[in-house]
Design an enzyme around this catalytic site. Structure first.
Site, mmCIF file in Angstrom:
data_model
loop_
_atom_site.group_PDB
_atom_site.id
_atom_site.type_symbol
_atom_site.label_atom_id
_atom_site.label_comp_id
_atom_site.label_asym_id
_atom_site.label_seq_id
_atom_site.Cartn_x
_atom_site.Cartn_y
_atom_site.Cartn_z
ATOM 1 N N LYS A 1 0.867 -1.172 0.000
ATOM 2 C CA LYS A 1 0.000 0.000 0.000
ATOM 3 C C LYS A 1 0.901 1.217 0.000
ATOM 4 C CE LYS A 1 -4.537 0.828 0.673
ATOM 5 N NZ LYS A 1 -5.702 0.078 0.205
ATOM 6 N N GLY B 1 -22.180 4.937 6.158
ATOM 7 C CA GLY B 1 -21.392 5.389 5.004
ATOM 8 C C GLY B 1 -22.023 4.920 3.709
ATOM 9 N N VAL B 2 -22.537 5.878 2.931
ATOM 10 C CA VAL B 2 -23.192 5.515 1.674
ATOM 11 C C VAL B 2 -22.440 6.154 0.499
ATOM 12 C CG1 VAL B 2 -25.419 5.022 2.689
ATOM 13 C CG2 VAL B 2 -24.930 7.352 2.002
ATOM 14 N N GLY B 3 -21.155 5.830 0.434
ATOM 15 C CA GLY B 3 -20.311 6.285 -0.665
ATOM 16 C C GLY B 3 -20.409 5.294 -1.801
ATOM 17 N N HIS B 4 -19.279 5.059 -2.477
ATOM 18 C CA HIS B 4 -19.289 4.168 -3.638
ATOM 19 C C HIS B 4 -19.791 2.772 -3.287
ATOM 20 C CE1 HIS B 4 -16.395 7.250 -5.089
ATOM 21 N NE2 HIS B 4 -17.113 7.062 -6.175
ATOM 22 N N VAL B 5 -19.112 2.110 -2.350
ATOM 23 C CA VAL B 5 -19.471 0.722 -2.043
ATOM 24 C C VAL B 5 -20.818 0.659 -1.325
ATOM 25 C CG1 VAL B 5 -18.727 -1.419 -0.949
ATOM 26 C CG2 VAL B 5 -17.009 0.165 -1.835
HETATM 27 P P1 NAD Z 1 -16.253 6.485 -0.292
HETATM 28 O O1 NAD Z 1 -15.336 7.590 0.101
HETATM 29 O O2 NAD Z 1 -16.896 6.512 -1.622
HETATM 30 O O3 NAD Z 1 -17.427 6.352 0.790
HETATM 31 C C1 NAD Z 1 -17.256 6.481 2.154
HETATM 32 C C2 NAD Z 1 -18.457 7.228 2.687
HETATM 33 O O4 NAD Z 1 -18.368 7.250 4.110
HETATM 34 C C3 NAD Z 1 -18.516 8.679 2.222
HETATM 35 O O5 NAD Z 1 -19.790 8.956 1.682
HETATM 36 C C4 NAD Z 1 -18.245 9.481 3.487
HETATM 37 O O6 NAD Z 1 -18.927 10.718 3.514
HETATM 38 C C5 NAD Z 1 -18.770 8.548 4.556
HETATM 39 N N1 NAD Z 1 -18.233 8.780 5.891
HETATM 40 C C6 NAD Z 1 -17.001 9.195 6.252
HETATM 41 N N2 NAD Z 1 -16.921 9.285 7.602
HETATM 42 C C7 NAD Z 1 -18.117 8.892 8.078
HETATM 43 C C8 NAD Z 1 -18.648 8.743 9.393
HETATM 44 N N3 NAD Z 1 -17.932 9.023 10.486
HETATM 45 N N4 NAD Z 1 -19.919 8.306 9.524
HETATM 46 C C9 NAD Z 1 -20.668 8.054 8.425
HETATM 47 N N5 NAD Z 1 -20.208 8.171 7.161
HETATM 48 C C10 NAD Z 1 -18.956 8.578 7.001
HETATM 49 O O7 NAD Z 1 -15.441 5.133 -0.076
HETATM 50 P P2 NAD Z 1 -15.764 3.682 -0.632
HETATM 51 O O8 NAD Z 1 -14.957 3.429 -1.842
HETATM 52 O O9 NAD Z 1 -17.249 3.466 -0.669
HETATM 53 O O10 NAD Z 1 -15.132 2.779 0.532
HETATM 54 C C11 NAD Z 1 -15.761 2.652 1.790
HETATM 55 C C12 NAD Z 1 -14.855 1.862 2.723
HETATM 56 O O11 NAD Z 1 -14.596 0.573 2.166
HETATM 57 C C13 NAD Z 1 -13.483 2.486 2.968
HETATM 58 O O12 NAD Z 1 -13.093 2.188 4.291
HETATM 59 C C14 NAD Z 1 -12.575 1.753 1.994
HETATM 60 O O13 NAD Z 1 -11.236 1.737 2.441
HETATM 61 C C15 NAD Z 1 -13.188 0.371 2.036
HETATM 62 N N6 NAD Z 1 -12.961 -0.416 0.812
HETATM 63 C C16 NAD Z 1 -13.359 0.059 -0.393
HETATM 64 C C17 NAD Z 1 -13.146 -0.698 -1.535
HETATM 65 C C18 NAD Z 1 -13.601 -0.221 -2.894
HETATM 66 O O14 NAD Z 1 -13.634 -1.032 -3.826
HETATM 67 N N7 NAD Z 1 -13.975 1.030 -3.051
HETATM 68 C C19 NAD Z 1 -12.504 -1.937 -1.438
HETATM 69 C C20 NAD Z 1 -12.127 -2.426 -0.176
HETATM 70 C C21 NAD Z 1 -12.358 -1.633 0.939
#
Ligand code: NAD
Length: 363
Positions: free
Chosen positions: A89, A189-193
């Protein structure tokens, strides 16, 4: 098995030794302001693959700790998923909004190039596919490129699918059925995943509660998925069957664990347990089934791996589906051995690395 413990030696080599990393590279460039650390944890199974995160760390020590923890997690994620990859990483220190430039990214690409393929980078927090294109201009050791460039594209939908599979396996263990129909699920957390995961959960008829740091994002998701929206801290007090951390790490800690009313924890966030040795066993004591984070969020890595070995998105999805079986295996093993799921998953990953390390000892 390597004992997982809290850091006792905070010197640079003390930390590297404690996590058992092979190599840590500090990268500096005066012109572009680049300050980055590449952590290569273990390359027994193959080149170390893991994303680059850009973050405004409060201190260099915090950045080092992050890269060491994250790269170690990548080793286990790849190993337990049956991939021929090691764990690595990188972190770039600084505010992505102000410091990130083409020159900085390309300079970083030169440092990745110097590692001659021992480390393959990809996207992580605050990095985009466009940024990967810049890094690709300097080195071929990049994955997660846009589909238009022959890459595997956005890994989030595949990560969400794997998380969903892991959640179903944990539900089967806790409730006797893998159906999520009618189950009350809190998504943090309702981001990408998180958003892709909500699609699966809604389709199955789960009753959803959600929160997000960005209120407008939470509101949009709540409207779209017919979910109840709650405040950031309220998420821990919800009367739910399943808690799904999909935002940040370390949300299972001394402050939150007593508040959780769920019987299952399954989410995509990395490093969910603040202290694996303390909070892993504490969840078992409370009768909460914990689906190990690095196992059930491996879909994204499986997808990126398909780019490295030249297989299809469908192949990645098929392999990701197996997260259901591996999670079931790990949960049963933890029960039989009287340990906790995170420890059982780590042990399974380490056993694969140890056995294949012996295979590779012959030239
Ligand atoms: P993202 O940034 O798109 O979404 C994260 C969401 O969490 C955001 O909408 C953010 O506003 C919200 N957030 C941040 N702090 C918060 C809190 N205290 N309470 C509530 N919501 C909060 O990220 P992602 O790509 O959806 O990834 C989410 C998690 O999964 C991360 O920890 C990432 O490391 C892990 N992950 C992602 C992937 C991937 O394919 N994207 C793969 C493995 C692990």
């Amino acid at each position: 098995m390597v004992e997982i413990k809290a850091l006792t030696d905070t010197s640079v080599f003390g930390q590297i030794a404690e996590h058992q990393h092979e190599q840590v590279v500090f990268c500096h460039d005066h012109e572009t302001g680049l300050r980055a650390i590449i952590g290569i944890h273990n390359t027994v199974l193959g080149p170390a693959l893991g994303g680059t995160r850009m973050w405004h760390y409060a201190s260099d020590a915090e950045a080092l700790n992050d890269v060491l923890r994250l790269s170690r997690g990548m080793t286990y994620k790849a190993a337990i998923s049956g991939l021929n990859l090691g764990g690595g990483k990188a972190v770039i220190i600084g505010d992505a909004k102000t410091l990130k430039t083409e020159a900085l990214l390309r300079k970083f690409g030169r440092f990745v190039k110097n590692l001659n393929g021992k480390y393959i980078t990809a996207e992580d927090v605050n990095m985009t596919t466009k940024d990967m294109e810049y890094i690709r201009m300097e080195t071929k050791h990049v994955a997660g490129l846009p589909e238009s460039m022959g890459g595997s594209g956005d890994p989030s939908p595949v990560t969400a699918f794997g998380t969903y599979m892991g959640m179903k396996a944990a539900a089967k263990k806790a409730f006797g059925s893998d159906s999520l129909a009618g189950k009350r699920i809190a998504v943090q957390g309702v981001g990408h995943v998180g958003t892709y995961l909500l699609e699966y959960l809604q389709k199955e008829g789960a009753k959803l509660v959600l929160t997000d740091y960005y209120e407008d994002r939470a509101l949009e998701a709540a409207t779209r998925f017919g979910a109840k929206m709650v405040g950031l801290d309220e998420i821990y007090d919800q009367d739910v069957d399943i808690y799904s951390p999909c935002a940040l790490g370390a949300t299972i800690n001394d402050d939150t664990i007593g508040r959780l009313k769920c019987q299952v924890i399954a989410g995509c966030a990395n490093n969910q347990l603040q202290n694996e040795n303390v909070h892993g066993p504490a969840l078992v004591e409370r009768g909460i089934v914990y689906a190990p984070d690095f196992l059930i969020n491996a879909g994204g890595l499986i997808n990126v791996y398909s780019e490295v070995v030249g297989s299809s998105r469908q192949g990645a999805l098929n392999q990701t589906e197996k997260i259901f079986d591996i999670t079931t295996q790990v949960l049963n093993k933890a029960e039989q051995e009287g340990s906790h799921p995170q420890a059982a998953a780590t042990k399974q990953a380490e056993e694969r690395i140890a056995s294949l390390g012996k295979v590779k000892s012959t030239y």
